[in-house]
Design a protein around this motif. Structure first.
Motif, PDB file in Angstrom:
ATOM      1  N   ASN A   1      10.762 -54.943 -10.613  1.00  0.00           N
ATOM      2  CA  ASN A   1       9.464 -55.014  -9.940  1.00  0.00           C
ATOM      3  C   ASN A   1       9.143 -53.726  -9.192  1.00  0.00           C
ATOM      4  O   ASN A   1       7.988 -53.265  -9.171  1.00  0.00           O
ATOM      5  N   GLN A   2      10.168 -53.140  -8.557  1.00  0.00           N
ATOM      6  CA  GLN A   2       9.937 -51.872  -7.857  1.00  0.00           C
ATOM      7  C   GLN A   2       9.452 -50.797  -8.827  1.00  0.00           C
ATOM      8  O   GLN A   2       8.526 -50.037  -8.532  1.00  0.00           O
TER       9      GLN A   2
ATOM     10  N   THR B   1      -1.200 -54.130  -1.932  1.00  0.00           N
ATOM     11  CA  THR B   1       0.090 -54.374  -1.278  1.00  0.00           C
ATOM     12  C   THR B   1       1.271 -53.951  -2.152  1.00  0.00           C
ATOM     13  O   THR B   1       2.339 -53.624  -1.634  1.00  0.00           O
ATOM     14  N   GLN B   2       1.100 -53.973  -3.462  1.00  0.00           N
ATOM     15  CA  GLN B   2       2.182 -53.586  -4.371  1.00  0.00           C
ATOM     16  C   GLN B   2       1.848 -52.295  -5.134  1.00  0.00           C
ATOM     17  O   GLN B   2       2.469 -52.001  -6.153  1.00  0.00           O
ATOM     18  N   ARG B   3       0.865 -51.553  -4.641  1.00  0.00           N
ATOM     19  CA  ARG B   3       0.480 -50.311  -5.311  1.00  0.00           C
ATOM     20  C   ARG B   3       0.955 -49.100  -4.499  1.00  0.00           C
ATOM     21  O   ARG B   3       1.066 -49.183  -3.269  1.00  0.00           O
TER      22      ARG B   3
ATOM     23  N   HIS C   1       5.873 -51.603 -10.009  1.00  0.00           N
ATOM     24  CA  HIS C   1       4.868 -51.338  -8.975  1.00  0.00           C
ATOM     25  C   HIS C   1       4.633 -49.845  -8.748  1.00  0.00           C
ATOM     26  O   HIS C   1       3.635 -49.463  -8.127  1.00  0.00           O
TER      27      HIS C   1
END
Length: 640
Positions: free
Chosen positions: A327-328, A346-348, A331
């Motif tokens: 996920n890291q 938030t995840q950008r 993103h």
């Protein structure tokens, strides 16, 4: 070769290694050891016999010894020195001579007796060299042998000029220099073609006889060869590995030079770790790459069988670790380097607000912007951001003399076609041509020649920036004073360099700053330019509110690339965008085909950029993510 007392965490290391935070601390430690030796010998009314090295590595050691002499009364009257090597042929008063180097960095500033200084003679007739080298060896023996030998290490693994293929029992002799060694020296000689092909050097066997041997290494450029020297098998391909045979050797490194050693690079293989988020990400990516398995396919067994059982036990199971790291990475990928408007950020990697950002791209040389982040540059413009580019230096040392004559000839013909008087220009042209015909290696150009070279780089930079979509008012030429010396070795940074940078930042008030974090360039300009930006921004952050919302992104590409575990923003490029980036780079015609300073990478800059961007995308794909044509990578600099 007893090495059984090494700590567990250094069990990969086959000789003693001391690692200091930086080269400044390390150099002072080495200088103190030398000073203590000189004092002990003096108390016994004995001579201290030192083997000395040249090059950039020992310079701060010599500076500290000079300070100890001038401020603390350290005397060198009982010191006898033998230098490792000298180019052949080489006159002692030449700029590149090690005789001149040692005088300038040490001997002219201390009270050593001139008759106690010994440096190989680069002026000998070749027929006399064998006898001379035997006499050099005998002279060392006559004074009792070397008490302490200082060494650096070349990127071929050479010590002294003992290149790959040297024997461990070799003595002082004439040698042929490796091509990489000559390329590394090319900056001092104004091109590789001017670097001597031979040198006189102490042999490895001579070095071994020293009662103490200290090999010093600074910066990441030396990290890979130091790992081979310290952890690798003994081999004539890496002469420094022979030092593993000595009981009297110690390597003294800074953290960057030691960064490839197992205890720093993959510490989970040698000890229990404090598993930070960053270290977990690095370790999981490493495991995936080692096993050639996508991250999401790694198992607990994979962790347990490859030195990462502690991680799986404490932070696992593997499934959770895999998902988190995957996920890291996912993103970090964004097609919106300026932030995506009206999207959950938030995840950008970048903020969505303001939707239209002011982006300031700092380019150390006039082509680093398009070479290293040309795709992102074009994407930012296409997506409507207010993009500015600032060329920090003129780049006027990196233009061929023939280009200067060609452009001036064009100017003369153009003026004639318009009916203008060309007398003054033709006189200047003849003056330039006469100078170039008699020009010596590394000779500083006439001011007129430097100006024309700067004009050439400026016109190319404008063409590249316009191709990326910028208006002329958003193209800035800073001509930072530290660079404008006309020499390959630049002047020190001054307040003026920082003030000019602060003024531009205040004028643009950017939300984003992009700066070259590509510190492997052979001329060292990138790190100097980066440090100027950091200092300017630190000062502004104390007084100006807009700086709190200004993010700084580092880019690479011309000389190296970020490791995947470091990347915080990866901007994917389509095949069409790769072509547009290539076309932007092609605007820099003076750097096409063969640049003046290519470094040790023979590829053209556009080829380097495309292949590095393609490799980054391929690594992401091998880790289990989407398959893109290419990716430009960025790491955010944290001020707080």
């Amino acid at each position: 070769m007893a090495r059984l007392n090494l700590l567990e965490e250094t069990r990969f290391e086959k000789l003693p290694v001391k690692v200091y935070e930086n080269k400044h601390i390390a150099s002072k430690k080495v200088a103190k050891r030398i000073a203590d030796l000189i004092k002990r010998k003096n108390e016994k009314q004995e001579n201290a016999v030192l083997g000395l090295a040249t090059g950039a590595t020992p310079v701060e050691v010599y500076e500290e010894l000079i300070r100890l002499h001038k401020e603390e009364g350290l005397s060198f009257k009982n010191v006898i020195t033998f230098n490792l090597d000298e180019y052949y042929p080489m006159k002692p008063d030449a700029k590149q001579s090690y005789v001149r180097f040692m005088d300038e960095v040490l001997f002219d500033h201390i009270d050593i007796k001139k008759e106690n200084i010994h440096i190989p003679d680069g002026t000998l007739a070749e027929d006399d060299i064998t006898d001379y080298c035997l006499a050099y060896e005998n002279k060392i023996g006559e004074v009792g042998g070397l008490d302490l030998q200082l060494l650096g290490i070349g990127r071929t693994g050479h010590i002294g000029f003992n290149e790959p293929g040297s024997a461990p029992n070799s003595g002082t002799r004439l040698v042929t220099l490796d091509d990489l060694t000559r390329r590394d020296a090319s900056r001092d000689f104004g091109g590789k073609e001017n670097v001597p092909t031979k040198a006189i050097t102490m042999g490895i066997g001579t070095i071994f006889k020293a009662r103490q041997i200290i090999l010093m290494g600074w910066n990441k450029k030396k990290a890979s060869i130091l790992k081979k020297a310290i952890e690798g098998e003994m081999s004539g391909n890496v002469p420094a590995t022979y030092l593993q045979l000595s009981e009297n050797v110690e390597f003294v490194l800074d953290r960057d030079a030691a960064s490839a050693l197992t205890r720093f690079d993959t510490p989970w293989l040698v000890k229990d770790c404090n598993w930070t988020k960053e270290l977990i990400k690095k370790a999981v990516i490493w495991l995936s790459s080692e096993l050639k398995k996508p991250i999401l396919k790694l198992t607990d067994e994979d962790y347990n069988n490859n030195g990462m059982a502690q991680l799986a036990t404490e932070q696992g199971p593997a499934y959770n670790l895999n998902i988190d790291v995957f996920n890291q990475l996912q993103h970090s990928i964004t097609g919106w380097p300026g932030g995506k408007p009206n999207a959950d950020d938030t995840q950008r990697p970048e903020r969505k607000e303001p939707a239209k950002k002011r982006s300031l791209i700092f380019s150390p040389h006039p082509d680093d912007d398009v070479i290293s982040m040309g795709g992102t540059f074009i994407r930012l413009v296409d997506q409507g951001h207010d993009v500015h580019v600032a060329y920090q230096t003129s780049g006027n040392t990196a233009v061929w003399d023939t280009d200067v004559l060609r452009y001036v000839e064009f100017a003369i013909d153009f003026k004639k076609s318009t009916g203008e008087d060309t007398k003054n220009l033709e006189e200047t042209y003849e003056k330039m041509r006469e100078f170039i015909e008699q020009k010596q290696p590394n000779e500083i150009d006439l001011q007129e020649i430097r100006d024309v070279k700067g004009f050439i780089r400026k016109s190319e930079a404008i063409a590249g920036a316009r191709y990326a979509g910028l208006q002329d008012e958003n193209i800035h030429f800073m001509a930072l004073p530290f660079y404008e010396s006309g020499k390959s070795k630049k002047d020190p940074v001054t307040e003026k360099d920082i003030e000019l940078t602060m003024e531009l930042l205040q004028e643009v008030k950017p939300h984003q700053v992009f700066a070259a974090g590509d510190f492997a360039d052979p001329h060292g300009t990138h790190i100097v330019c980066f440090n100027i930006i950091i200092e300017a921004m630190k000062r502004l952050r104390k007084t100006e509110d807009w700086t709190k919302d200004c993010w700084l992104w580092m880019y690479r590409g011309a000389w190296q690339e970020f490791d995947v575990h470091e990347i915080e923003m990866a901007v994917p490029l389509s095949p069409q965008e790769v072509q547009r980036k290539r076309d932007a780079i092609f605007q820099h015609q003076s750097q096409k085909d063969r640049p003046v300073f290519p470094g040790d990478d023979e590829r053209e800059f556009w080829v380097r950029a495309e292949e590095r961007n393609s490799e980054t995308a391929e690594v992401y794909h091998e880790l289990g993510l989407a398959n893109y044509e290419a990716m430009e990578a960025f790491v955010r600099w944290k001020f707080d």
